[in-house]
Structure formats: C-alpha cells, structure tokens
Write a protein that holds these residues in place. Structure first.
Motif, PDB file in Angstrom:
ATOM      1  N   PHE A 170     -30.726 -17.111   4.040  1.00 39.75           N
ATOM      2  CA  PHE A 170     -31.513 -16.437   3.016  1.00 39.75           C
ATOM      3  C   PHE A 170     -31.688 -17.334   1.792  1.00 39.75           C
ATOM      4  CE2 PHE A 170     -30.238 -12.185   4.873  1.00 39.75           C
ATOM      5  CZ  PHE A 170     -31.522 -11.768   5.142  1.00 39.75           C
ATOM      6  N   ASP A 171     -30.625 -18.020   1.381  1.00 42.37           N
ATOM      7  CA  ASP A 171     -30.678 -18.889   0.213  1.00 42.37           C
ATOM      8  C   ASP A 171     -31.733 -19.973   0.404  1.00 42.37           C
ATOM      9  OD1 ASP A 171     -29.194 -21.622  -1.034  1.00 42.37           O
ATOM     10  OD2 ASP A 171     -29.390 -19.906  -2.378  1.00 42.37           O
ATOM     11  N   SER A 172     -31.734 -20.630   1.556  1.00 45.37           N
ATOM     12  CA  SER A 172     -32.714 -21.677   1.827  1.00 45.37           C
ATOM     13  C   SER A 172     -34.132 -21.109   1.851  1.00 45.37           C
ATOM     14  CB  SER A 172     -32.409 -22.355   3.170  1.00 45.37           C
ATOM     15  OG  SER A 172     -31.144 -22.953   3.141  1.00 45.37           O
ATOM     16  N   ALA A 173     -34.286 -19.963   2.478  1.00 46.06           N
ATOM     17  CA  ALA A 173     -35.602 -19.328   2.536  1.00 46.06           C
ATOM     18  C   ALA A 173     -36.063 -18.903   1.144  1.00 46.06           C
ATOM     19  CB  ALA A 173     -35.557 -18.124   3.475  1.00 46.06           C
ATOM     20  N   ALA A 174     -35.137 -18.417   0.323  1.00 40.00           N
ATOM     21  CA  ALA A 174     -35.495 -17.992  -1.030  1.00 40.00           C
ATOM     22  C   ALA A 174     -35.945 -19.177  -1.867  1.00 40.00           C
ATOM     23  CB  ALA A 174     -34.314 -17.285  -1.690  1.00 40.00           C
ATOM     24  N   ARG A 175     -35.240 -20.296  -1.759  1.00 41.29           N
ATOM     25  CA  ARG A 175     -35.634 -21.492  -2.513  1.00 41.29           C
ATOM     26  C   ARG A 175     -37.012 -21.984  -2.067  1.00 41.29           C
ATOM     27  NH1 ARG A 175     -31.288 -23.279  -5.594  1.00 41.29           N
ATOM     28  NH2 ARG A 175     -29.348 -22.238  -4.996  1.00 41.29           N
ATOM     29  N   ALA A 176     -37.266 -21.959  -0.765  1.00 46.94           N
ATOM     30  CA  ALA A 176     -38.582 -22.354  -0.251  1.00 46.94           C
ATOM     31  C   ALA A 176     -39.657 -21.392  -0.762  1.00 46.94           C
ATOM     32  CB  ALA A 176     -38.560 -22.395   1.271  1.00 46.94           C
ATOM     33  N   PHE A 177     -39.354 -20.106  -0.741  1.00 50.46           N
ATOM     34  CA  PHE A 177     -40.282 -19.094  -1.257  1.00 50.46           C
ATOM     35  C   PHE A 177     -40.642 -19.393  -2.716  1.00 50.46           C
ATOM     36  CE2 PHE A 177     -40.675 -15.269  -3.844  1.00 50.46           C
ATOM     37  CZ  PHE A 177     -41.727 -14.608  -3.230  1.00 50.46           C
ATOM     38  N   LEU A 178     -39.634 -19.676  -3.534  1.00 50.40           N
ATOM     39  CA  LEU A 178     -39.877 -19.956  -4.954  1.00 50.40           C
ATOM     40  C   LEU A 178     -40.752 -21.191  -5.134  1.00 50.40           C
ATOM     41  CD1 LEU A 178     -36.295 -19.268  -6.320  1.00 50.40           C
ATOM     42  CD2 LEU A 178     -38.320 -17.825  -6.643  1.00 50.40           C
ATOM     43  N   ARG A 179     -40.451 -22.232  -4.385  1.00 51.08           N
ATOM     44  CA  ARG A 179     -41.266 -23.455  -4.491  1.00 51.08           C
ATOM     45  C   ARG A 179     -42.691 -23.189  -4.014  1.00 51.08           C
ATOM     46  NH1 ARG A 179     -36.355 -25.561  -2.672  1.00 51.08           N
ATOM     47  NH2 ARG A 179     -37.146 -25.658  -0.543  1.00 51.08           N
ATOM     48  N   ASP A 180     -42.827 -22.472  -2.894  1.00 51.81           N
ATOM     49  CA  ASP A 180     -44.162 -22.175  -2.349  1.00 51.81           C
ATOM     50  C   ASP A 180     -44.999 -21.321  -3.289  1.00 51.81           C
ATOM     51  OD1 ASP A 180     -43.459 -23.587  -0.071  1.00 51.81           O
ATOM     52  OD2 ASP A 180     -43.137 -21.796   1.171  1.00 51.81           O
ATOM     53  N   GLY A 230     -44.873 -21.531  -6.641  1.00 51.25           N
ATOM     54  CA  GLY A 230     -45.141 -22.228  -7.900  1.00 51.25           C
ATOM     55  C   GLY A 230     -44.064 -22.194  -8.958  1.00 51.25           C
ATOM     56  N   ALA A 231     -42.864 -21.731  -8.639  1.00 51.62           N
ATOM     57  CA  ALA A 231     -41.822 -21.610  -9.667  1.00 51.62           C
ATOM     58  C   ALA A 231     -41.439 -22.953 -10.288  1.00 51.62           C
ATOM     59  CB  ALA A 231     -40.581 -20.933  -9.089  1.00 51.62           C
ATOM     60  N   GLU A 232     -41.637 -24.046  -9.555  1.00 56.17           N
ATOM     61  CA  GLU A 232     -41.297 -25.368 -10.091  1.00 56.17           C
ATOM     62  C   GLU A 232     -42.291 -25.848 -11.143  1.00 56.17           C
ATOM     63  OE1 GLU A 232     -38.962 -27.805  -6.699  1.00 56.17           O
ATOM     64  OE2 GLU A 232     -41.043 -27.328  -6.200  1.00 56.17           O
ATOM     65  N   GLY A 257     -36.412 -25.968 -18.917  1.00 62.05           N
ATOM     66  CA  GLY A 257     -37.182 -26.692 -17.899  1.00 62.05           C
ATOM     67  C   GLY A 257     -38.223 -25.817 -17.244  1.00 62.05           C
ATOM     68  N   THR A 258     -37.977 -25.495 -15.980  1.00 60.01           N
ATOM     69  CA  THR A 258     -38.939 -24.693 -15.227  1.00 60.01           C
ATOM     70  C   THR A 258     -38.308 -23.361 -14.833  1.00 60.01           C
ATOM     71  OG1 THR A 258     -38.226 -25.531 -13.065  1.00 60.01           O
ATOM     72  CG2 THR A 258     -39.967 -26.795 -14.234  1.00 60.01           C
ATOM     73  N   LEU A 259     -39.161 -22.456 -14.422  1.00 63.19           N
ATOM     74  CA  LEU A 259     -38.659 -21.178 -13.916  1.00 63.19           C
ATOM     75  C   LEU A 259     -37.733 -21.419 -12.723  1.00 63.19           C
ATOM     76  CD1 LEU A 259     -38.607 -18.095 -13.918  1.00 63.19           C
ATOM     77  CD2 LEU A 259     -40.687 -18.148 -12.497  1.00 63.19           C
ATOM     78  N   LEU A 314     -33.936 -20.033 -12.410  1.00 59.19           N
ATOM     79  CA  LEU A 314     -33.511 -19.144 -11.325  1.00 59.19           C
ATOM     80  C   LEU A 314     -32.318 -19.735 -10.568  1.00 59.19           C
ATOM     81  CD1 LEU A 314     -37.065 -18.148 -10.047  1.00 59.19           C
ATOM     82  CD2 LEU A 314     -35.500 -16.716 -11.385  1.00 59.19           C
ATOM     83  N   CYS A 315     -32.362 -21.031 -10.340  1.00 56.93           N
ATOM     84  CA  CYS A 315     -31.230 -21.688  -9.654  1.00 56.93           C
ATOM     85  C   CYS A 315     -29.965 -21.633 -10.508  1.00 56.93           C
ATOM     86  CB  CYS A 315     -31.590 -23.131  -9.319  1.00 56.93           C
ATOM     87  SG  CYS A 315     -32.825 -23.281  -7.996  1.00 56.93           S
ATOM     88  N   ARG A 316     -30.106 -21.826 -11.811  1.00 62.27           N
ATOM     89  CA  ARG A 316     -28.923 -21.736 -12.683  1.00 62.27           C
ATOM     90  C   ARG A 316     -28.342 -20.322 -12.683  1.00 62.27           C
ATOM     91  NH1 ARG A 316     -32.236 -24.767 -16.193  1.00 62.27           N
ATOM     92  NH2 ARG A 316     -32.600 -22.867 -17.397  1.00 62.27           N
ATOM     93  N   VAL A 317     -29.196 -19.310 -12.707  1.00 67.13           N
ATOM     94  CA  VAL A 317     -28.712 -17.923 -12.677  1.00 67.13           C
ATOM     95  C   VAL A 317     -27.949 -17.680 -11.375  1.00 67.13           C
ATOM     96  CG1 VAL A 317     -29.425 -15.492 -12.563  1.00 67.13           C
ATOM     97  CG2 VAL A 317     -30.433 -17.018 -14.282  1.00 67.13           C
ATOM     98  N   GLU A 318     -28.500 -18.123 -10.262  1.00 64.39           N
ATOM     99  CA  GLU A 318     -27.809 -17.957  -8.978  1.00 64.39           C
ATOM    100  C   GLU A 318     -26.477 -18.699  -8.981  1.00 64.39           C
ATOM    101  OE1 GLU A 318     -26.241 -18.902  -5.180  1.00 64.39           O
ATOM    102  OE2 GLU A 318     -27.243 -20.426  -6.389  1.00 64.39           O
ATOM    103  N   GLN A 319     -26.460 -19.907  -9.494  1.00 63.36           N
ATOM    104  CA  GLN A 319     -25.218 -20.699  -9.529  1.00 63.36           C
ATOM    105  C   GLN A 319     -24.168 -20.048 -10.428  1.00 63.36           C
ATOM    106  OE1 GLN A 319     -26.899 -24.445 -10.719  1.00 63.36           O
ATOM    107  NE2 GLN A 319     -27.574 -24.930  -8.643  1.00 63.36           N
ATOM    108  N   ARG A 320     -24.596 -19.507 -11.549  1.00 60.47           N
ATOM    109  CA  ARG A 320     -23.653 -18.839 -12.452  1.00 60.47           C
ATOM    110  C   ARG A 320     -23.109 -17.569 -11.802  1.00 60.47           C
ATOM    111  NH1 ARG A 320     -23.364 -19.320 -18.410  1.00 60.47           N
ATOM    112  NH2 ARG A 320     -25.180 -20.623 -18.138  1.00 60.47           N
ATOM    113  N   LEU A 321     -23.965 -16.835 -11.102  1.00 61.97           N
ATOM    114  CA  LEU A 321     -23.495 -15.642 -10.389  1.00 61.97           C
ATOM    115  C   LEU A 321     -22.505 -16.025  -9.290  1.00 61.97           C
ATOM    116  CD1 LEU A 321     -26.833 -13.639 -10.252  1.00 61.97           C
ATOM    117  CD2 LEU A 321     -24.713 -12.882 -11.372  1.00 61.97           C
TER     118      LEU A 321
END
Length: 189
Positions: A13-23, A25-27, A34-36, A40-47
């Motif tokens: 799910f994590d890999s798919a979610a990251r791909a979804f975000l990139r696909d 336009g979140a980058e 920086g970017t959205l 989002l990655c920092r929020v996930e890492q902090r959680l």
C-alpha cells in the motif's frame, strides 16, 4: 497450475500510495518545506516514528488527496473515493476522507468532548466512534506540527491557538504525539 493468492501488505500500500501521489502531481505542488509530496512523506514518517498503526500512516501519507480545510487543492475529487480506497484500503481512506472533509472551525474546538466532525463536503455532522477519535487527533496534530516545523513563523503567529487546541485534545492524543508537541512547541510561556 496453482496460482498463489496475492498478499497485500502495508508496504505494498505504501508503494502504491507514493506512486499515486506522484502520478497526481504532488511533487509539483508547493507547500511549506518544499512540495506537497515531501510534506505528505514527512507526515507519514513522523506518524511511523510515534508508532501509529499502518492505516493511520497511510492516511497521513495521503491526507490531502481530497484537499483539506487548510489546503484547498485536491489531487482527486472527494467523490472519487473508490480510487483512493483501491490504493490505500478502506480504513485509511475513511480517515483521509474525514480529515479532508473536516470543517476545522466548527469541528476542532469541541472534537474531543462531542466527537463530532462537521463535513464541509456534504454539509452534515458525523459523530465518530471513540476508537476513531485518537487516530484523527494524532493525524491532525502531526500534520500541523510538520507545517509549523517547516515555517516557524506560524508558531509565533498561531502558537497560542495550537497550544490551547492541543490541550483540549490531550485526552485523545497518544503519549508519543504529546511528546512531539512538547518537543516542537514547548509549553505556554
């Protein structure tokens, strides 16, 4: 020939979610720090660092998919919930929906006492089950802490508001997230 069943894990799910975000336009979307996508990655890492459950971490990673009351740019329309569900699962998507739909002015002050989220998308109230309040509170706090950490001027401008709000939410905040509040914001002067 026997086909083994595909086992879906949080890592999948994590890999798919990251791909979804990139696909979606979140980058390329600007956000404090920086970017959205990086937010989002920092929020996930902090959680993850505070021991949040996998579905809460996935919700943290995708919490802005439908936009939020504080960031009004959606990666997909909120009515297309099945798409996000297929990427992160039902439980994580439900938390993303709640987070995006939350009318903060009407919800946040009394959330822990009345368990009610005012849905800005459909104009209705939803009473949360007690087991859903803690993850919602932790996600909300961790998101705000990341924004504050990336833009310290916000702590100067809105620190008292967030200290008061987080104190109201203390009964539903995990001890690990409470420690993060203390570390990043300190106590009221």
């Amino acid at each position: 020939m026997r086909v083994e069943s595909l086992r879906v894990t949080p890592m999948t799910f994590d890999s798919a979610a990251r791909a979804f975000l990139r696909d979606h336009g979140a980058e390329s979307i600007e956000h404090p720090g920086g970017t959205l996508y990086s937010h989002l990655c920092r929020v996930e890492q902090r959680l993850a660092a505070v021991g949040a459950a996998p579905h809460v971490r996935l919700a943290g990673l995708t919490h802005a998919a439908y936009s939020t009351d504080g960031f009004d740019l959606a990666l997909i329309v909120w009515t297309d919930r099945d798409l996000l569900r297929s990427v992160i699962g039902l439980e994580a998507e439900e938390l993303v929906y709640l987070y995006g739909a939350c009318d903060r002015d009407r919800t946040w002050p009394d959330l822990v006492t009345n368990s009610t989220v005012h849905d800005r998308f459909i104009g209705q109230e939803r009473v949360l089950e007690p087991r859903h309040i803690g993850p919602f509170v932790d996600l909300s706090i961790v998101n705000e802490l990341d924004v504050i950490e990336q833009n310290p001027a916000l702590l100067v401008k809105h620190g008292d508001y967030f200290r008061d709000l987080f104190a109201r939410w203390a009964p539903s905040t995990s001890p690990e997230v409470a420690d993060e509040i203390q570390r990043l914001m300190g106590s009221r002067q």
